[in-house]
Design a protein around this motif. Structure first.
Motif, PDB file in Angstrom:
ATOM      1  N   LYS B  16       0.844  -1.207   0.000  1.00 57.56           N
ATOM      2  CA  LYS B  16       0.000   0.000   0.000  1.00 57.56           C
ATOM      3  C   LYS B  16       0.879   1.257   0.000  1.00 57.56           C
ATOM      4  O   LYS B  16       0.728   2.132  -0.822  1.00 57.56           O
ATOM      5  CB  LYS B  16      -0.900   0.016   1.238  1.00 57.56           C
ATOM      6  CG  LYS B  16      -1.989  -1.004   1.241  1.00 57.56           C
ATOM      7  CD  LYS B  16      -2.885  -0.921   2.472  1.00 57.56           C
ATOM      8  CE  LYS B  16      -2.203  -1.350   3.744  1.00 57.56           C
ATOM      9  NZ  LYS B  16      -1.887  -2.771   3.808  1.00 57.56           N
ATOM     10  N   THR B  17       1.825   1.305   0.930  1.00 54.47           N
ATOM     11  CA  THR B  17       2.681   2.482   1.059  1.00 54.47           C
ATOM     12  C   THR B  17       3.579   2.627  -0.163  1.00 54.47           C
ATOM     13  O   THR B  17       3.723   3.725  -0.715  1.00 54.47           O
ATOM     14  CB  THR B  17       3.528   2.367   2.340  1.00 54.47           C
ATOM     15  OG1 THR B  17       2.636   2.313   3.453  1.00 54.47           O
ATOM     16  CG2 THR B  17       4.468   3.536   2.479  1.00 54.47           C
ATOM     17  N   ASP B  40      -1.704   6.505   8.057  1.00 58.10           N
ATOM     18  CA  ASP B  40      -1.295   5.324   8.800  1.00 58.10           C
ATOM     19  C   ASP B  40      -0.378   5.756   9.944  1.00 58.10           C
ATOM     20  O   ASP B  40       0.637   6.401   9.717  1.00 58.10           O
ATOM     21  CB  ASP B  40      -0.570   4.354   7.845  1.00 58.10           C
ATOM     22  CG  ASP B  40      -0.199   3.044   8.520  1.00 58.10           C
ATOM     23  OD1 ASP B  40       0.190   2.109   7.809  1.00 58.10           O
ATOM     24  OD2 ASP B  40      -0.279   2.966   9.763  1.00 58.10           O
ATOM     25  N   ASN B  44       4.948   5.298   7.448  1.00 53.20           N
ATOM     26  CA  ASN B  44       5.881   4.825   6.418  1.00 53.20           C
ATOM     27  C   ASN B  44       5.867   5.730   5.199  1.00 53.20           C
ATOM     28  O   ASN B  44       6.907   6.003   4.599  1.00 53.20           O
ATOM     29  CB  ASN B  44       5.550   3.390   5.996  1.00 53.20           C
ATOM     30  CG  ASN B  44       5.891   2.347   7.059  1.00 53.20           C
ATOM     31  OD1 ASN B  44       5.329   1.281   7.079  1.00 53.20           O
ATOM     32  ND2 ASN B  44       6.841   2.641   7.931  1.00 53.20           N
ATOM     33  N   ASP B 125      -2.783   7.036   1.782  1.00 55.60           N
ATOM     34  CA  ASP B 125      -2.257   5.739   2.222  1.00 55.60           C
ATOM     35  C   ASP B 125      -2.967   5.341   3.509  1.00 55.60           C
ATOM     36  O   ASP B 125      -3.086   6.163   4.431  1.00 55.60           O
ATOM     37  CB  ASP B 125      -0.744   5.824   2.455  1.00 55.60           C
ATOM     38  CG  ASP B 125      -0.140   4.467   2.821  1.00 55.60           C
ATOM     39  OD1 ASP B 125       0.908   4.435   3.497  1.00 55.60           O
ATOM     40  OD2 ASP B 125      -0.726   3.432   2.441  1.00 55.60           O
TER      41      ASP B 125
HETATM   42 MG   LIG Z   1       1.867   0.806   4.662  1.00 57.70          MG
END
Ligand SMILES: [Mg+2]
Ligand SMILES: Nc1ncnc2c1ncn2[C@@H]1O[C@H](COP(=O)(O)OP(=O)(O)OP(=O)(O)O)[C@@H](O)[C@H]1O
Ligand SMILES: Nc1ncnc2c1ncn2[C@@H]1O[C@H](COP(=O)(O)OP(=O)(O)OP(=O)(O)O)[C@@H](O)[C@H]1O
Ligand SMILES: [Mg+2]
Lengths: 256, 256
Positions: B16-17, B40, B44, B125
């Motif tokens: 995802k990141t 998040d 990250n 994100d």
């Molecule tokens: Mg992530």
């Protein structure tokens, strides 16, 4: 008396479930009686041992939210010395429901104590978060085993994780120890993996297991067949690595 | 008017990141003005663009919990056409704090509307969970982009994810579309990866992006230098793949 070990890391995809399932199966191979608890609503541990989460009627949710005794939701598996408490789709609601319950962090702890006499090891797989379910696992456990992927992003969350463990040790569970850190998905041909392993060794020293779990395609194939690695391909690198980790965990706990 | 895309998948470690950071940088390379939001608590994305989360005083937490206007927490980066709203360590408390706020799922949606005129794309994100933060992102977005790792466990969570997206479409955000599924960390030499890609294609058909992000060590090295892949190694496979994905996203949205 059985030792309760929570597999925890809020970073996603670092090998918590892979470690929970395969360490449990390898401990069973070495004649240890093991109970594996799936505390993640994703139910990967449940399917990793071949159980269909949609066919299961009772799991961990019924015990921690519904006050159903844990012993009533234990399932036997086809694997040596390995029982499991599955997770069901309703567990996804537990993060919020637990907030409304008195003494919410100790629900699992209260239920798990009678089981310590029946098993040598109780292994708890946790979701990728430091929420109510993970706090329940940390409060109920004797120790924490932290899988760390050999990647940069995986290092970042360790400070936060250590702070949370210290908080639990101070406020909820003074006896909680660190079982150890296990490096996962290591590709030792790369500088990055070697560097991350070096960093963790410098920070955590002897808390890092000697066994490094190498990246190995059979470890990601086995869940598709609902089998731990030693039952899917005993000659694979993944089997060697997790049998070695299990030997370390047994040796470490026999000393005490 | 800017298009808001949430990068969502409750399965951990699926990219995802990596997708949020690199898709954003590549859209910027193609002269699109992009705002990247890190929702998040692991931060990250924030470190993936070279920002130290411990040095940041104001981030997304101040906007969604503290009612601070979003425009006040935007940071410029050294990368072309890329601004970012970082996440700070206090965001970890938001999952619980949001439960006590009126209209909790729409906090981000209310704040984000004024920004749509200033950017071509706003990329969000999300953490590996379907909790309050992710629900905020789904409620605020025009579409959802789902990274799917080419592995067995990654397939398991898709049913749950699609149910959650349908729930959001019915109750919170009727206009929410599926931007697409992007296969990540693909090692096409293995049967498993080819099989998983086949399964996703059969289920989701044309919603699957043609671009497959291959497993490529430079993608996991770049975050250590705080740079998106095209600024770390423009000739890498990772750069080719994310530039290709960015072209697909632009083409798809130009048509409308
Ligand atoms: Mg992530
Ligand atoms: N040593 C390994 N070699 C190759 N693949 C691995 C290895 N360990 C785990 N995997 C694969 O990597 C993915 C992530 O592992 P796993 O699901 O066990 O992580 P997790 O920490 O439990 O994830 P989550 O945060 O979603 O709970 C899985 O698809 C798994 O099959
Ligand atoms: N295509 C790729 N090739 C090699 N490594 C990759 C690739 N994509 C991501 N990675 C690495 O895999 C790990 C997981 O990716 P990432 O952190 O982006 O996933 P995530 O879904 O954001 O995780 P989380 O669920 O914790 O938020 C990271 O260490 C990242 O560097
Ligand atoms: Mg898991």
């Amino acid at each position: 008396m059985g030792r309760i070990i929570a597999i925890v890391n809020q970073k996603g995809g670092v090998g918590k479930t892979t470690t929970a399932v395969n360490l449990s199966a390898c401990l069973g191979e070495f004649k240890q009686k093991v109970l594996l608890i799936d505390l993640d609503p994703q139910s990967n541990t449940t399917s990793g041992v071949g159980i269909d989460k949609y066919k299961v009627t009772e799991g961990i949710y019924k015990a921690i939210i519904g006050h159903h005794p844990l012993i009533g939701v234990i399932m036997h598996t086809e694997f040596k010395n390995l029982d499991v408490i599955p997770s069901t789709p309703d567990l996804a609601g537990a993060e919020v429901e637990l907030l409304e319950i008195e003494n919410r962090h100790n629900r699992l702890r209260e239920e798990i104590i009678p089981l310590k006499e029946k098993y040598d090891f109780i292994i708890i797989d946790c979701p990728p978060a430091l929420g109510q379910l993970t706090m329940n696992a940390l409060s109920a456990s004797d120790s924490v085993l932290v899988p760390i992927q050999c990647d940069y992003y995986a290092l970042e969350g360790l400070i936060q994780l250590m702070k949370t463990i210290e908080l639990v040790q101070r406020q909820m569970n003074t006896a909680l120890e660190i079982e150890g850190m296990v490096m996962t998905m290591g590709d030792l041909r790369t500088n990055l993996a070697r560097q991350v392993i070096e960093d963790v060794k410098n920070h955590f020293g002897d808390k890092m297991f000697k066994t490094v779990i190498l990246r190995n395609i059979t470890l990601s194939e086995a869940p598709g067949f609902g089998k731990p690695i030693i039952y899917y391909d005993i000659n694979s690198q993944g089997s060697k690595d997790y049998l070695s980790l299990a030997r370390e965990v047994i040796t470490k706990n026999k000393e005490t």
